[in-house]
Every structure is written in structure tokens, then in C-alpha cells.
Scaffold this active site. Structure first.
Site, short mmCIF file in Angstrom:
data_model
loop_
_atom_site.label_atom_id
_atom_site.label_comp_id
_atom_site.label_asym_id
_atom_site.label_seq_id
_atom_site.Cartn_x
_atom_site.Cartn_y
_atom_site.Cartn_z
N ASP A 43 0.83 -1.20 0.00
CA ASP A 43 0.00 0.00 0.00
C ASP A 43 0.87 1.25 0.00
O ASP A 43 1.99 1.24 0.51
CB ASP A 43 -0.90 -0.04 1.25
CG ASP A 43 -2.03 0.95 1.16
OD1 ASP A 43 -2.32 1.45 0.05
OD2 ASP A 43 -2.63 1.26 2.21
N ASN A 77 1.31 3.48 -2.85
CA ASN A 77 1.85 3.96 -4.13
C ASN A 77 1.32 5.35 -4.47
O ASN A 77 2.07 6.22 -4.93
CB ASN A 77 1.46 3.01 -5.28
CG ASN A 77 2.07 1.63 -5.13
OD1 ASN A 77 2.89 1.42 -4.25
ND2 ASN A 77 1.67 0.70 -5.98
N GLY A 78 0.02 5.54 -4.23
CA GLY A 78 -0.62 6.82 -4.55
C GLY A 78 -0.02 7.95 -3.71
O GLY A 78 0.30 9.03 -4.23
N ARG A 79 0.14 7.70 -2.39
CA ARG A 79 0.69 8.73 -1.50
C ARG A 79 2.14 9.06 -1.86
O ARG A 79 2.57 10.19 -1.81
CB ARG A 79 0.59 8.27 -0.05
CG ARG A 79 -0.74 8.63 0.59
CD ARG A 79 -1.02 7.82 1.81
NE ARG A 79 -1.45 6.47 1.44
CZ ARG A 79 -1.65 5.51 2.33
NH1 ARG A 79 -1.43 5.75 3.61
NH2 ARG A 79 -2.06 4.31 1.93
N HIS A 123 2.86 3.50 -8.88
CA HIS A 123 2.73 2.07 -9.21
C HIS A 123 3.98 1.57 -9.94
O HIS A 123 4.43 0.45 -9.72
CB HIS A 123 1.48 1.83 -10.07
CG HIS A 123 0.19 2.16 -9.36
ND1 HIS A 123 -0.06 1.78 -8.07
CD2 HIS A 123 -0.91 2.85 -9.77
CE1 HIS A 123 -1.27 2.21 -7.71
NE2 HIS A 123 -1.80 2.87 -8.72
N SER A 130 -7.13 -5.64 -5.88
CA SER A 130 -8.26 -6.19 -5.10
C SER A 130 -9.57 -6.08 -5.89
O SER A 130 -9.65 -5.31 -6.87
CB SER A 130 -8.40 -5.43 -3.78
OG SER A 130 -8.87 -4.12 -4.04
N ASN A 136 -10.50 -2.60 -6.13
CA ASN A 136 -9.72 -1.76 -7.05
C ASN A 136 -10.39 -1.57 -8.42
O ASN A 136 -10.04 -0.64 -9.16
CB ASN A 136 -8.30 -2.32 -7.26
CG ASN A 136 -7.39 -2.17 -6.07
OD1 ASN A 136 -6.44 -2.91 -5.89
ND2 ASN A 136 -7.68 -1.19 -5.22
N TRP A 137 -11.40 -2.41 -8.74
CA TRP A 137 -12.12 -2.21 -10.01
C TRP A 137 -12.87 -0.87 -10.01
O TRP A 137 -13.27 -0.39 -11.07
CB TRP A 137 -13.13 -3.35 -10.26
CG TRP A 137 -12.48 -4.66 -10.61
CD1 TRP A 137 -12.53 -5.81 -9.89
CD2 TRP A 137 -11.74 -4.97 -11.80
NE1 TRP A 137 -11.83 -6.81 -10.53
CE2 TRP A 137 -11.34 -6.32 -11.71
CE3 TRP A 137 -11.35 -4.23 -12.92
CZ2 TRP A 137 -10.58 -6.95 -12.70
CZ3 TRP A 137 -10.59 -4.86 -13.91
CH2 TRP A 137 -10.23 -6.19 -13.78
N SER A 149 -8.08 -5.13 5.00
CA SER A 149 -8.60 -4.78 3.67
C SER A 149 -9.00 -5.98 2.82
O SER A 149 -8.60 -6.07 1.65
CB SER A 149 -7.59 -3.89 2.92
OG SER A 149 -7.37 -2.70 3.62
#
Ligand code: FPP
Length: 250
Positions: free
Chosen positions: A27, A29-31, A44, A72, A75-76, A203
């Protein structure tokens, strides 16, 4: 940390007390990208480099199974563009790592609703799984379109069909029978589960299988995670006492 000091700390690992199966929620990647004012996809991409590093570390250290939560069921719901980028990265990873997997005797497998993945991704996954089928040095297990609840629903449905058909009695539903109807039926439960980026959540990851796993949560964002930190977590794992609900003397 230079490679010399990294190998000194790795030599302190007790090879007889390694976790057989390590599972990771990758977890942050976005941050990581946001901190750099970059697009999430950059996070990513860097995350994929870390996947490479950790797969190699596991193989060299002697971990038998590595399960990575790569995508996950939830994530879709991400923007179409981000999903497409993740699929492209996955294909790039599979193409670029095939040789490494062959040379290092690594077998690839997946868990999850992989039928929901795009056709080209499914094709590449099944080709890679077929080509690495004989490898028995390590299993790289990618959780793709994976959700723990969906896995449990699938298991309950399959068992209900058998009970309804009269193939098994309700009393015969046991721990072992449930395990045999999960995606992970051929692999041991994780001994160690690592989550990066500090969130104190599971999660929807391996809900049944994590029952007795040791959990390690690090604040490090996945793209900043490293082999050195992984080794430190393995050492901390080796200092923990696993009792599986029993008292120490047992
Ligand atoms: C979570 O970070 C990460 C993902 C949803 C995808 C994981 C994918 C990779 C590490 C790269 C490709 C993987 C392979 C196996 C090739 P996030 O986006 O939720 O981060 P955030 O919580 O900071 O927004």
C-alpha cells in the site's frame, strides 16, 4: 545501506526459523506519487521495481511462498485510466520477469477472480504459469482481482452444492474441507503478513488464511520499501513467539 552491511544483517537471520509463506499488502503507491506531485501511476511504476527487489530477496533468503496483493476486487472501482495502467504494468512485469523466474526456479500462480481480468492479461498469465509450472524453488502468488469475502462466498457456494447433492453431510464440513475450497488450497497459510504505509487494516485480504499469521505494519510507503527493511521485519518475526492459542510450555 550499502550491499556489504545489507549482507551482514542478512547473515543474522536464523535460516531454520524463516516464515514459509510471506503475504504482503503493498500500500501507499498513490501517496508516494502525491508527495512528489506526480501522477499515481508513477507510484505504481516505482512499486513494481520494489516487487522485483522483494521477489529476488525472498528467493535468495529462502522463503517458499510470497503472496502479493496486487489488485483487489475493490480496485475495479478506481478510474479506468489507473486500472488500465495497472494492467499494463502487470503485463510488463510478467514479460520482463519470465527469464528471471526461469533462471531462479520460481513458479507463478494467482488467486482471485482472474476471469474478470482483460483477455490479454489472462493470456499472458496462463502462458507464464504454464512455462513456470515445473519450477519448485519458490512460489510467487499474485492476488489479482482478489477479495477475501468473495473467496469465502465461492467456498460456501461450492460446499452448499455438494451438501444439496447429498455428496457430503453438513456435519462433514470441517476446517480442512473449507481450506480445500479456497484459492489457496495448495499452499500453507501465511506465517507473516506485512502491510506498508501504516494503515491498521486487513482490507479483505486472505480473511480465513491470516487467522494465526504474525502481522507487521510499517509506515514505509510501498515504493520506498526495501530489501533491508524486509530483512529487519524477518528478524523481528524470528524474535516473536508463535503460540497458536496455546500456552508457551505446550
Ligand atoms: C496500493 O497503493 C497498491 C495497489 C492498488 C497496486 C499494487 C501494484 C503494484 C505494487 C505495482 C504492480 C504490481 C505487480 C505485481 C507488477 P494505493 O494506490 O492504494 O496507494 P494509496 O493508498 O497511497 O493511494
Amino acid at each position: 545501506m550499502n550491499s556489504n552491511s545489507a549482507s551482514v544483517t542478512e547473515s543474522e537471520l536464523d535460516k531454520t526459523k524463516l516464515p514459509a509463506h510471506v503475504a504482503i499488502i503493498m500500500d501507499g503507491n498513490g501517496r508516494w506519487a502525491k508527495k512528489r506531485l506526480a501522477n499515481r501511476v508513477k507510484g505504481h511504476e516505482q512499486g513494481m521495481e520494489v516487487v522485483r527487489e522483494i521477489v529476488r530477496a525472498c528467493r535468495e533468503i529462502g522463503i517458499s511462498v510470497l503472496t502479493l496483493y496486487a489488485f483487489s476486487t475493490e480496485n475495479w472501482q478506481r478510474p479506468k485510466m489507473e486500472i488500465a495502467a495497472l494492467m499494463t504494468l502487470l503485463k510488463r512485469f510478467l514479460r520482463s520477469e519470465l527469464l528471471e523466474m526461469q533462471e531462479n526456479n520460481i513458479r507463478l500462480s494467482t488467486i482471485g477472480q482472474t476471469e474478470r481480468l482483460p483477455e490479454d492479461v489472462r493470456k499472458l498469465l496462463s502462458e507464464t504459469m504454464a512455462l513456470t509450472h515445473q519450477n519448485d524453488g519458490m512460489l510467487l502468488n499474485l492476488a489479482l482481482s482478489y477479495g477475501g469475502r468473495a473467496e469465502l462466498v465461492k467456498m460456501v457456494r461450492e460446499i452448499a452444492v455438494k451438501v444439496k447433492a447429498g455428496d457430503i453431510e453438513p456435519d462433514a464440513v470441517s476446517d480442512e474441507l473449507v481450506t480445500r475450497h479456497l484459492y489457496t488450497k495448495d499452499i500453507p497459510d501465511p506465517d507473516l503478513m506485512i502491510r506498508t504505509s501504516g494503515e491498521m487494516r486487513i482490507s479483505n485480504f486472505l480473511l480465513w488464511q491470516l487467522a494465526y499469521s504474525e502481522l507487521f505494519i510499517t509506515d514505509t510507503l510501498w515504493p520506498d520499501f526495501s530489501r533491508a527493511e524486509f530483512v529487519e521485519i524477518l528478524k523481528a518475526y524470528q524474535r516473536r513467539e508463535r503460540r497458536f492459542g496455546k500456552v508457551y510450555e505446550q
